[in-house]
Structure formats: C-alpha cells, structure tokens
Enzyme design. Sequence first.
Site, PDB file in Angstrom:
ATOM      1  N   GLU A  80       0.733  -1.060  -0.331  1.00  0.00           N
ATOM      2  CA  GLU A  80      -0.169  -0.041  -0.133  1.00  0.00           C
ATOM      3  C   GLU A  80       0.856   0.923   0.086  1.00  0.00           C
ATOM      4  O   GLU A  80       0.876   2.159  -0.516  1.00  0.00           O
ATOM      5  CB  GLU A  80      -0.944   0.475   1.446  1.00  0.00           C
ATOM      6  CG  GLU A  80      -2.101  -1.237   0.735  1.00  0.00           C
ATOM      7  CD  GLU A  80      -2.629  -1.297   0.001  1.00  0.00           C
ATOM      8  OE1 GLU A  80      -2.885  -0.683  -0.236  1.00  0.00           O
ATOM      9  OE2 GLU A  80      -3.080  -2.587  -0.396  1.00  0.00           O
TER      10      GLU A  80
ATOM     11  N   HIS B 192       2.187   2.181  -3.747  1.00  0.00           N
ATOM     12  CA  HIS B 192       0.861   3.093  -4.129  1.00  0.00           C
ATOM     13  C   HIS B 192       1.395   4.972  -3.744  1.00  0.00           C
ATOM     14  O   HIS B 192       0.161   6.084  -5.137  1.00  0.00           O
ATOM     15  CB  HIS B 192      -0.199   2.029  -3.759  1.00  0.00           C
ATOM     16  CG  HIS B 192      -1.144   1.481  -4.630  1.00  0.00           C
ATOM     17  ND1 HIS B 192      -0.736   1.548  -6.206  1.00  0.00           N
ATOM     18  CD2 HIS B 192      -1.596  -0.189  -3.399  1.00  0.00           C
ATOM     19  CE1 HIS B 192      -1.457   0.133  -5.999  1.00  0.00           C
ATOM     20  NE2 HIS B 192      -2.181  -0.763  -4.630  1.00  0.00           N
TER      21      HIS B 192
HETATM   22 CO    CO Z   1      -2.692  -2.740  -4.583  1.00  0.00          CO
END
Ligand code: CO
Length: 161
Positions: free
Chosen positions: A136, A139
């Site tokens: 995450e 990202h």
């Molecule tokens: Co992802």
Amino acid sequence: MSDTYPIVTYQAPSIRERSIEVSIEEITTKEFQDYLDKLTKTMRVEDGIGIASPQVGINKRIFIANIKGKNIVFINPLIIKKSETTLITEEGCLSVPGVWGTVSRPKKISIEAIDRHGRKLNMDLKNMDAIVFQHELDHLDGILFVDKVIEITRGKNPIIN
Ligand code: CO
C-alpha cells in the site's frame, strides 16, 4: 450519492503519481472523516486487504490496510526500520485486476503514521502485515507490485508487453 468509490486501474494517471502529505487540520474535518469511511467501505466491497487513496483517484498519502485483523487507517505513513530478511509472497492488486505474482519484500518493518484521529501511530509489523503495508505504501509513490514482480503466477503483466 454512492457510498463507495469506483476503483481506478493502472492506466489512470493518478496511479503513477506521487501522493501528497495530509495536514493535521484536514484530518479532523467531517468531510475527511466521511471520505475515510467511504474508502474503508470501498475496500470491504471490493474484497481488498488494503486500499490506497490513489486507487480511487485521490492523490493523498493515505491507505487502509487490514492489519492484525483490523482495518486501520494510515495517514502520511513511513517505514522507519526494515529487516534484511525478506519474504516472497504472492500479491494481487485491485488496480491490476486478474493478475497475481510473487514479490520479495522485507519480512519485518517498523512504521510510523498518523491515525484517523490525528494521533501518532507506531507499529512493528511482520509477515503478511508487513507485506500489505509495503504494497500500500508503494501506491503512494506511484509504484505497483507488477513493477517489482519476480514471476507472474496468474494473468498477464499489463505493464511489460
Ligand atoms: Co494494490
């Protein structure tokens, strides 16, 4: 008005941008809290174990991850320590539908973030919790697991053709 967001996929420009830090003043607003609820609901509906804000087209440094069995909001997250030891696991991503592949990442990390109430959050994470956090966090810097993949195990890598 819908109470979930549509997921944007790897073709969307927001997926490749570096997201922007969130200010403390912003966190306590009702608008922001509503947004966190909507992001959490989107993750649940999409059956994800994590969701990052750029995946709904909003380039802020926020993600939600199911860690230690709970959906936790991480704002302005950082890794402050990582292990030399790595772990190879199979990853997938809501923004790269139908594709899975193996990725190697540090097995243990120490993290720092701000929680949804504006409080400082420190955690030691290992194994899947550490992997989800790192996926995450990537990202927020415009990085997808397919950029780091060792081997595609299901589907076809849409990035390298
Ligand atoms: Co992802």
